[in-house]
Design a protein around this motif. Structure first.
Motif, short mmCIF file in Angstrom:
data_model
loop_
_atom_site.label_atom_id
_atom_site.label_comp_id
_atom_site.label_asym_id
_atom_site.label_seq_id
_atom_site.Cartn_x
_atom_site.Cartn_y
_atom_site.Cartn_z
N GLU A 1 0.86 -1.19 0.00
CA GLU A 1 0.00 0.00 0.00
C GLU A 1 0.89 1.23 0.00
OE1 GLU A 1 -3.29 0.20 -0.09
OE2 GLU A 1 -3.75 -1.95 0.09
N GLY A 2 0.45 2.28 -0.68
CA GLY A 2 1.16 3.56 -0.63
C GLY A 2 2.51 3.57 -1.32
N ALA A 3 2.68 2.71 -2.34
CA ALA A 3 3.94 2.73 -3.10
C ALA A 3 3.91 3.85 -4.13
CB ALA A 3 4.15 1.38 -3.78
N LYS A 4 5.08 4.21 -4.63
CA LYS A 4 5.21 5.25 -5.65
C LYS A 4 6.12 4.76 -6.77
CE LYS A 4 3.05 9.01 -4.06
NZ LYS A 4 2.07 9.75 -4.85
N VAL A 5 5.89 5.24 -7.99
CA VAL A 5 6.78 4.95 -9.10
C VAL A 5 8.04 5.80 -8.96
CG1 VAL A 5 7.13 5.09 -11.61
CG2 VAL A 5 4.95 4.28 -10.69
N VAL A 6 9.20 5.13 -8.98
CA VAL A 6 10.49 5.83 -8.94
C VAL A 6 10.88 6.27 -10.35
CG1 VAL A 6 12.96 5.57 -8.40
CG2 VAL A 6 11.23 4.55 -6.89
N LYS A 7 10.72 5.33 -11.29
CA LYS A 7 11.05 5.62 -12.69
C LYS A 7 10.30 4.65 -13.60
CE LYS A 7 15.56 4.93 -12.04
NZ LYS A 7 16.99 4.73 -12.34
N TYR A 8 10.21 4.99 -14.88
CA TYR A 8 9.56 4.10 -15.84
C TYR A 8 10.18 4.35 -17.22
CZ TYR A 8 6.77 8.13 -17.40
OH TYR A 8 6.38 9.34 -17.89
N ILE B 1 0.05 3.92 -5.09
CA ILE B 1 -0.16 2.57 -5.65
C ILE B 1 -0.40 1.54 -4.55
CG2 ILE B 1 0.91 0.75 -7.04
CD1 ILE B 1 2.79 3.05 -8.12
N SER B 2 -1.39 0.69 -4.78
CA SER B 2 -1.52 -0.55 -4.01
C SER B 2 -1.29 -1.69 -5.01
CB SER B 2 -2.90 -0.66 -3.36
OG SER B 2 -3.91 -0.69 -4.35
N GLY B 3 -0.96 -2.86 -4.51
CA GLY B 3 -0.70 -3.97 -5.43
C GLY B 3 -0.65 -5.29 -4.71
N GLU B 4 -0.82 -6.36 -5.47
CA GLU B 4 -0.79 -7.70 -4.90
C GLU B 4 -0.23 -8.67 -5.92
OE1 GLU B 4 -3.76 -9.99 -2.02
OE2 GLU B 4 -4.56 -9.87 -4.05
N ILE B 5 0.65 -9.55 -5.45
CA ILE B 5 1.17 -10.59 -6.34
C ILE B 5 0.12 -11.68 -6.53
CG2 ILE B 5 3.54 -10.18 -5.55
CD1 ILE B 5 3.32 -12.81 -3.93
N ASN B 6 0.31 -12.53 -7.53
CA ASN B 6 -0.51 -13.73 -7.71
C ASN B 6 -0.09 -14.70 -6.61
OD1 ASN B 6 -1.41 -16.31 -8.45
ND2 ASN B 6 -1.43 -15.79 -10.61
N ILE B 7 -0.87 -14.72 -5.52
CA ILE B 7 -0.46 -15.44 -4.31
C ILE B 7 -0.39 -16.94 -4.56
CG2 ILE B 7 -1.05 -15.98 -1.92
CD1 ILE B 7 -2.35 -13.18 -1.79
N ASN B 8 -1.38 -17.52 -5.25
CA ASN B 8 -1.40 -18.96 -5.48
C ASN B 8 -0.16 -19.40 -6.26
OD1 ASN B 8 -2.76 -21.60 -5.41
ND2 ASN B 8 -2.94 -21.33 -7.62
N ARG B 9 0.19 -18.62 -7.30
CA ARG B 9 1.38 -18.94 -8.11
C ARG B 9 2.64 -18.88 -7.26
NH1 ARG B 9 4.73 -15.70 -11.61
NH2 ARG B 9 5.39 -16.78 -13.51
N ARG B 10 2.75 -17.86 -6.40
CA ARG B 10 3.92 -17.74 -5.54
C ARG B 10 4.02 -18.91 -4.56
NH1 ARG B 10 6.66 -14.25 -1.84
NH2 ARG B 10 6.87 -12.53 -3.33
N ARG B 11 2.88 -19.29 -3.95
CA ARG B 11 2.90 -20.38 -2.96
C ARG B 11 3.34 -21.70 -3.60
NH1 ARG B 11 3.43 -16.89 0.23
NH2 ARG B 11 1.79 -15.98 1.52
N LEU B 12 2.85 -21.98 -4.81
CA LEU B 12 3.25 -23.20 -5.51
C LEU B 12 4.73 -23.15 -5.87
CD1 LEU B 12 0.14 -23.65 -7.86
CD2 LEU B 12 0.74 -25.05 -5.87
N THR B 13 5.21 -21.97 -6.24
CA THR B 13 6.64 -21.79 -6.56
C THR B 13 7.48 -22.01 -5.31
OG1 THR B 13 6.08 -20.22 -8.32
CG2 THR B 13 8.34 -20.19 -7.52
N GLU B 14 7.02 -21.49 -4.17
CA GLU B 14 7.74 -21.70 -2.90
C GLU B 14 7.85 -23.19 -2.58
OE1 GLU B 14 6.48 -17.54 -0.61
OE2 GLU B 14 5.39 -19.39 -0.20
N ASN B 15 6.75 -23.93 -2.80
CA ASN B 15 6.80 -25.39 -2.57
C ASN B 15 7.94 -26.02 -3.36
OD1 ASN B 15 4.48 -25.12 -1.05
ND2 ASN B 15 3.11 -26.01 -2.56
N ASN B 16 8.01 -25.67 -4.64
CA ASN B 16 9.04 -26.27 -5.50
C ASN B 16 10.44 -25.76 -5.16
OD1 ASN B 16 7.49 -28.05 -7.03
ND2 ASN B 16 6.80 -26.44 -8.39
N HIS B 17 10.56 -24.51 -4.71
CA HIS B 17 11.89 -23.99 -4.37
C HIS B 17 12.42 -24.68 -3.10
CE1 HIS B 17 14.68 -20.27 -4.67
NE2 HIS B 17 15.33 -21.37 -4.37
#
Length: 298
Positions: free
Chosen positions: A72-79, A147-163
């Motif tokens: 929450e409350g993020a800002k763009v530094v550059k693009y 900016i607010s934002g959220e990762i694809n949590i399910n994809r990350r959790r499955l990736t963590e399992n494999n890592h």
């Protein structure tokens, strides 16, 4: 030989080895010529124009993704704009982000950013020097919005399992096959893990079963993750952390441990809080990728 390499990913040195065993030779000059043609085609296809960064502020870039899946409350530094095959894509850097940038074999996160109420899809996340770069299809109307934002949590959790399973398997490979086993490459995503390692012969069915049984034993023990987020390199060495040969490490590193004396590695990736989250580990393929290098997928 080139079709095997280009279409099926079959290494040329293995083709030469198998051909020699059957009394054939490989047309090395023909292979090199076909490879050169393909490189020229790829170069033409991947014509890429990278625009200059547009800097909005000089904030530092912070990764918060070990502890948070949203921001929450993020800002763009550059693009900046990147033109690929005459199509525009955009790259955004935030002052703080939960999106993991591809590295150490682990894929980059995907998800969504919200500029006020405008939704922007993050297709990939990569690192360039110390910048965490979010790849997006479009820029918002107000690039300077909070900016607010959220990762694809399910994809990350499955990736963590494999890592985490990769770490458990690496330790099991060394225990079953011997201390000569060294990591030569890896890929970790939400679907499977791939691990290349030094070994002088095919891993037998009995050895595969022993590796699977050992990893699943560690999964059932539900071993809690021990993370040393900022540890001195010398202290990590004394603790017996696995280090990749030829890799350059800084004075301060991150060490991931599962079980005292079992698995301890230097790693910047994302992991399960405890091994029980993995559920079940199963090796699906074991092949050669080069002389003295084997590949396991699981």
């Amino acid at each position: 030989a080139f079709e095997l390499y280009d279409t099926y990913g079959f290494p040329i040195d293995l083709t030469e080895m198998i051909a020699a065993e059957k009394g054939f030779t490989v047309d090395q000059k023909g292979f090199e010529a076909a490879l050169l043609e393909q490189k020229e085609r790829s170069r033409a296809d991947a014509k890429r124009e990278v625009g200059d960064w547009v800097e909005l502020n000089s904030d530092s870039v912070e990764f918060i993704g070990y502890d948070h899946t949203s921001v929450e409350g993020a800002k763009v530094v550059k693009y900046r704009t990147v033109k690929i095959k005459d199509k525009d894509q955009y790259q955004i850097v935030l002052n703080k982000t939960p999106f993991y940038a591809e590295g150490g074999g682990q894929i980059g996160d995907t998800g969504c950013l919200y500029f006020d109420s405008e939704r922007v899809v993050v297709m990939d996340t990569k690192k360039e020097n110390d910048l965490i770069i979010h790849f997006v299809k479009n820029l918002p109307a107000n690039i300077e919005a909070s900016i607010s934002g959220e990762i694809n949590i399910n994809r990350r959790r499955l990736t963590e399992n494999n890592h985490s399973a990769t770490h458990l398997m690496h330790a099991a490979l060394r225990e079953v096959l011997g201390d000569h086993v060294q990591q030569k490459g890896s890929l970790v995503n939400e679907k499977y893990l791939r691990f290349d390692f030094s070994h002088f012969q095919k891993v037998s069915e009995e050895e595969i079963r022993a590796i699977e049984e050992l990893v699943n034993k560690k999964v059932r023990e539900n071993i809690a993750l021990l993370e040393a987020r900022s540890i001195g390199i010398e202290e990590a060495k004394e603790a017996g952390a696995m280090m990749l040969f030829g890799e350059k490490y800084g004075d301060v590193v991150r060490m991931i441990t599962f079980g005292s004396g079992y698995s301890s590695e230097l790693c910047g990736g994302c992991h399960v809080p405890a091994t029980g989250k993995i559920g079940l580990f199963k090796i699906t393929t074991e092949t050669a990728v080069a002389a003295g290098v084997r590949r396991v997928e699981a």
